[in-house]
Design a protein around this motif. Structure first.
Motif, mmCIF file in Angstrom:
data_model
loop_
_atom_site.group_PDB
_atom_site.id
_atom_site.type_symbol
_atom_site.label_atom_id
_atom_site.label_comp_id
_atom_site.label_asym_id
_atom_site.label_seq_id
_atom_site.Cartn_x
_atom_site.Cartn_y
_atom_site.Cartn_z
ATOM 1 N N ALA A 1 12.295 1.958 7.350
ATOM 2 C CA ALA A 1 13.390 2.060 6.387
ATOM 3 C C ALA A 1 13.042 1.341 5.087
ATOM 4 C CB ALA A 1 14.673 1.482 6.982
ATOM 5 N N VAL A 2 12.487 0.148 5.203
ATOM 6 C CA VAL A 2 12.112 -0.608 4.014
ATOM 7 C C VAL A 2 11.016 0.129 3.248
ATOM 8 C CG1 VAL A 2 11.125 -2.782 3.161
ATOM 9 C CG2 VAL A 2 12.845 -2.814 4.975
ATOM 10 N N SER A 3 10.084 0.741 3.947
ATOM 11 C CA SER A 3 9.003 1.496 3.304
ATOM 12 C C SER A 3 9.552 2.650 2.483
ATOM 13 C CB SER A 3 8.026 2.051 4.341
ATOM 14 O OG SER A 3 7.417 1.014 5.047
ATOM 15 N N ILE A 4 10.479 3.401 3.059
ATOM 16 C CA ILE A 4 11.093 4.533 2.357
ATOM 17 C C ILE A 4 11.815 4.052 1.106
ATOM 18 C CG2 ILE A 4 12.916 6.277 2.528
ATOM 19 C CD1 ILE A 4 12.076 6.504 5.554
ATOM 20 N N LEU A 5 12.563 2.978 1.245
ATOM 21 C CA LEU A 5 13.305 2.441 0.105
ATOM 22 C C LEU A 5 12.365 1.887 -0.973
ATOM 23 C CD1 LEU A 5 16.182 0.668 2.041
ATOM 24 C CD2 LEU A 5 16.338 2.776 0.692
ATOM 25 N N ALA A 6 11.256 1.285 -0.575
ATOM 26 C CA ALA A 6 10.295 0.742 -1.534
ATOM 27 C C ALA A 6 9.654 1.848 -2.359
ATOM 28 C CB ALA A 6 9.230 -0.070 -0.813
ATOM 29 N N VAL A 7 9.274 2.939 -1.711
ATOM 30 C CA VAL A 7 8.678 4.074 -2.426
ATOM 31 C C VAL A 7 9.668 4.606 -3.461
ATOM 32 C CG1 VAL A 7 7.881 6.462 -2.176
ATOM 33 C CG2 VAL A 7 7.086 4.711 -0.589
ATOM 34 N N GLU A 8 10.908 4.770 -3.062
ATOM 35 C CA GLU A 8 11.926 5.285 -3.981
ATOM 36 C C GLU A 8 12.211 4.293 -5.104
ATOM 37 O OE1 GLU A 8 14.715 8.008 -5.557
ATOM 38 O OE2 GLU A 8 12.935 8.208 -4.307
ATOM 39 N N ASP B 1 0.828 -1.202 0.000
ATOM 40 C CA ASP B 1 0.000 0.000 0.000
ATOM 41 C C ASP B 1 0.870 1.263 0.000
ATOM 42 O OD1 ASP B 1 -2.553 1.308 0.141
ATOM 43 O OD2 ASP B 1 -2.143 1.716 2.255
ATOM 44 N N ILE B 2 1.864 1.304 0.848
ATOM 45 C CA ILE B 2 2.756 2.463 0.950
ATOM 46 C C ILE B 2 3.555 2.642 -0.342
ATOM 47 C CG2 ILE B 2 4.859 3.293 2.105
ATOM 48 C CD1 ILE B 2 3.708 2.124 4.714
ATOM 49 N N SER B 3 3.905 1.551 -0.994
ATOM 50 C CA SER B 3 4.700 1.625 -2.216
ATOM 51 C C SER B 3 3.991 2.392 -3.325
ATOM 52 C CB SER B 3 5.059 0.220 -2.698
ATOM 53 O OG SER B 3 5.891 -0.410 -1.749
ATOM 54 N N HIS B 4 2.687 2.493 -3.247
ATOM 55 C CA HIS B 4 1.917 3.271 -4.224
ATOM 56 C C HIS B 4 2.310 4.742 -4.200
ATOM 57 C CE1 HIS B 4 -1.166 0.725 -6.171
ATOM 58 N NE2 HIS B 4 -0.820 -0.091 -5.193
ATOM 59 N N ASN B 5 2.910 5.196 -3.113
ATOM 60 C CA ASN B 5 3.385 6.580 -3.073
ATOM 61 C C ASN B 5 4.462 6.820 -4.129
ATOM 62 O OD1 ASN B 5 1.656 7.250 -0.992
ATOM 63 N ND2 ASN B 5 3.151 6.780 0.599
ATOM 64 N N GLY B 6 5.200 5.787 -4.487
ATOM 65 C CA GLY B 6 6.189 5.906 -5.559
ATOM 66 C C GLY B 6 5.537 6.207 -6.893
ATOM 67 N N ILE B 7 4.357 5.636 -7.113
ATOM 68 C CA ILE B 7 3.591 5.941 -8.328
ATOM 69 C C ILE B 7 3.181 7.408 -8.310
ATOM 70 C CG2 ILE B 7 1.460 5.481 -9.604
ATOM 71 C CD1 ILE B 7 1.632 2.571 -8.565
ATOM 72 N N PHE C 1 2.711 -5.613 -6.121
ATOM 73 C CA PHE C 1 2.818 -6.814 -5.313
ATOM 74 C C PHE C 1 4.126 -6.757 -4.542
ATOM 75 C CE2 PHE C 1 0.246 -7.874 -8.974
ATOM 76 C CZ PHE C 1 -0.830 -8.535 -8.417
ATOM 77 N N VAL C 2 4.117 -7.274 -3.342
ATOM 78 C CA VAL C 2 5.323 -7.316 -2.526
ATOM 79 C C VAL C 2 5.623 -8.769 -2.172
ATOM 80 C CG1 VAL C 2 6.376 -6.602 -0.356
ATOM 81 C CG2 VAL C 2 4.910 -5.018 -1.583
ATOM 82 N N LEU C 3 6.875 -9.143 -2.335
ATOM 83 C CA LEU C 3 7.332 -10.482 -1.969
ATOM 84 C C LEU C 3 8.382 -10.352 -0.886
ATOM 85 C CD1 LEU C 3 7.870 -11.900 -5.564
ATOM 86 C CD2 LEU C 3 5.904 -12.275 -4.090
ATOM 87 N N GLY C 4 8.412 -11.307 0.005
ATOM 88 C CA GLY C 4 9.395 -11.287 1.080
ATOM 89 C C GLY C 4 10.170 -12.590 1.156
ATOM 90 N N ALA C 5 11.492 -12.483 1.294
ATOM 91 C CA ALA C 5 12.345 -13.666 1.377
ATOM 92 C C ALA C 5 12.585 -14.111 2.821
ATOM 93 C CB ALA C 5 13.682 -13.402 0.692
#
Length: 84
Positions: free
Chosen positions: A52-59, A16-22, A39-43
């Motif tokens: 931190a991961v949220s900020i990096l995902a948006v960018e 959901d937060i990654s949509h801010n990158g759009i 879609f988000v996948l996690g290892a």
């Protein structure tokens, strides 16, 4: 995709937060007809800060859109960035 370990609810929030990158790369964004889906996948390999991961995902999303736009080829009557 992230190698961070988060529960399912946090992964949904990350998508959901990654949509801010759009929204940072495309204007207008999130219109009725654009079909934007992430879609988000996690290892589940490391512990990491969700913020931190949220900020990096948006960018990452923002940069991916820009890179895709700059490297796309002309399609029919739609001129590519590199052909303008």
């Amino acid at each position: 995709m992230t190698n961070a370990t988060f529960p399912k609810a946090k992964m949904n929030k990350l998508a959901d937060i990654s949509h801010n990158g759009i929204a940072r790369a495309i204007r207008p964004s999130h219109t009725t007809y654009d079909g934007d889906t992430l879609f988000v996948l996690g290892a589940n390999q490391i512990e990491a800060s969700f913020e931190a991961v949220s900020i990096l995902a948006v960018e990452a999303v923002r940069r991916a859109i820009i890179a895709g736009t700059k490297t796309a080829a002309t399609y029919g009557d739609y001129l590519a960035y590199q052909d303008v």
